[in-house]
Design an enzyme around this catalytic site. Structure first.
Site, PDB file in Angstrom:
ATOM      1  N   ILE A  87       0.863  -1.197   0.040  1.00 30.07           N
ATOM      2  CA  ILE A  87      -0.041   0.070   0.050  1.00 30.07           C
ATOM      3  C   ILE A  87       1.060   1.195  -0.071  1.00 30.07           C
ATOM      4  CG2 ILE A  87      -0.235   0.274   2.483  1.00 30.07           C
ATOM      5  CD1 ILE A  87      -3.083   0.367  -0.419  1.00 30.07           C
ATOM      6  N   GLU A  98       7.738  -4.048  10.756  1.00 30.80           N
ATOM      7  CA  GLU A  98       6.666  -3.281  10.855  1.00 30.80           C
ATOM      8  C   GLU A  98       5.385  -4.101  11.030  1.00 30.80           C
ATOM      9  OE1 GLU A  98       5.841  -0.457   7.683  1.00 30.80           O
ATOM     10  OE2 GLU A  98       3.668  -0.400   8.284  1.00 30.80           O
ATOM     11  N   HIS A 105       6.602 -11.541   5.191  1.00 24.34           N
ATOM     12  CA  HIS A 105       6.209 -11.001   3.920  1.00 24.34           C
ATOM     13  C   HIS A 105       7.536 -11.054   3.072  1.00 24.34           C
ATOM     14  CE1 HIS A 105       6.123  -8.011   6.969  1.00 24.34           C
ATOM     15  NE2 HIS A 105       6.776  -7.052   5.725  1.00 24.34           N
ATOM     16  N   HIS A 130       9.009  -8.810   0.028  1.00 15.80           N
ATOM     17  CA  HIS A 130       8.870  -7.541  -0.693  1.00 15.80           C
ATOM     18  C   HIS A 130       9.513  -8.010  -2.199  1.00 15.80           C
ATOM     19  CE1 HIS A 130       8.140  -4.500   2.487  1.00 15.80           C
ATOM     20  NE2 HIS A 130       8.909  -5.558   3.332  1.00 15.80           N
TER      21      HIS A 130
HETATM   22  P1  5GP Z   1       8.142  -4.370   6.818  1.00 17.55           P
HETATM   23  O1  5GP Z   1       7.282  -5.320   8.025  1.00 17.55           O
HETATM   24  O2  5GP Z   1       8.828  -5.436   6.197  1.00 17.55           O
HETATM   25  O3  5GP Z   1       9.267  -3.341   7.599  1.00 17.55           O
HETATM   26  O4  5GP Z   1       7.242  -3.629   6.079  1.00 17.55           O
HETATM   27  C1  5GP Z   1       5.746  -3.753   5.996  1.00 17.55           C
HETATM   28  C2  5GP Z   1       5.130  -3.410   4.899  1.00 17.55           C
HETATM   29  O5  5GP Z   1       3.793  -3.713   4.812  1.00 17.55           O
HETATM   30  C3  5GP Z   1       5.491  -1.862   4.366  1.00 17.55           C
HETATM   31  O6  5GP Z   1       5.991  -1.853   2.824  1.00 17.55           O
HETATM   32  C4  5GP Z   1       3.929  -1.309   4.476  1.00 17.55           C
HETATM   33  O7  5GP Z   1       3.954  -0.451   3.162  1.00 17.55           O
HETATM   34  C5  5GP Z   1       3.253  -2.516   4.027  1.00 17.55           C
HETATM   35  N1  5GP Z   1       1.996  -2.605   4.588  1.00 17.55           N
HETATM   36  C6  5GP Z   1       1.414  -2.081   6.012  1.00 17.55           C
HETATM   37  N2  5GP Z   1       0.341  -2.278   6.204  1.00 17.55           N
HETATM   38  C7  5GP Z   1      -0.202  -2.727   4.936  1.00 17.55           C
HETATM   39  C8  5GP Z   1      -1.674  -2.676   4.639  1.00 17.55           C
HETATM   40  O8  5GP Z   1      -2.541  -2.459   5.286  1.00 17.55           O
HETATM   41  N3  5GP Z   1      -1.986  -2.930   3.157  1.00 17.55           N
HETATM   42  C9  5GP Z   1      -0.865  -3.226   2.314  1.00 17.55           C
HETATM   43  N4  5GP Z   1      -1.067  -3.633   1.298  1.00 17.55           N
HETATM   44  N5  5GP Z   1       0.500  -3.224   2.622  1.00 17.55           N
HETATM   45  C10 5GP Z   1       0.887  -2.774   3.881  1.00 17.55           C
END
Ligand code: 5GP
Length: 130
Positions: A30, A88, A93, A95
């Site tokens: 998102i 986060e 997940h 990327h």
């Molecule tokens: P990380 O946990 O790897 O640091 O990043 C989490 C990723 O999830 C981020 O790139 C963020 O933009 C994405 N993200 C967080 N909340 C949502 C959501 O509700 N929907 C989507 N599609 N992506 C999300």
């Protein structure tokens, strides 16, 4: 409590879905680093990548490979970058990011897309899945 990604899988929260099978789900990030930035997740909620079983990890990589191939066909780019962070959202997940420069792999440079752009992008990637 279910992660935000488990809620997306359950359809309780919206997403721009690319593909899914019994075990895995792919959708657009998102807040993308670049156009086409996708996330590939196991449906079973697990916090850390290396806490997955070997076979679940292999399956996640296999599904990510298929999504990356479709991404590469859809979004003009130098290559698809791959990263796993998870600081986060505590639900594994991968990327997958269409990149042209090293900066596209930094999670500080963001692009904004309209809802229509997200929708058509997800559909175009989905159409290129084999
Ligand atoms: P990380 O946990 O790897 O640091 O990043 C989490 C990723 O999830 C981020 O790139 C963020 O933009 C994405 N993200 C967080 N909340 C949502 C959501 O509700 N929907 C989507 N599609 N992506 C999300």
């Amino acid at each position: 409590m279910a992660s935000i990604f488990s809620k997306i899988i359950a359809g309780e929260l919206p997403s721009y879905k690319i593909a899914e099978n019994e075990e895995f789900f792919a959708f657009l990030d998102i807040n993308p680093n670049a156009k086409g930035h996708a996330l590939v997740i196991p449906k079973r909620e697990e916090n850390k990548l290396f806490d997955l079983s070997q076979s679940e990890y292999d399956g996640l990589m296999r599904f990510s490979y298929q999504v990356a191939k479709a991404l590469e066909k859809t979004v003009p780019c130098e290559r698809i970058g791959m990263s796993v962070i998870g600081l986060e959202v505590p639900h594994v997940h991968v990327h997958l990011i269409p990149i042209n420069t090293m900066d596209d792999m930094r999670f500080v440079n963001k692009v904004s897309l309209t809802a229509d752009e997200f929708t058509s992008l997800a559909a175009a990637i989905a159409a290129n899945m084999e």
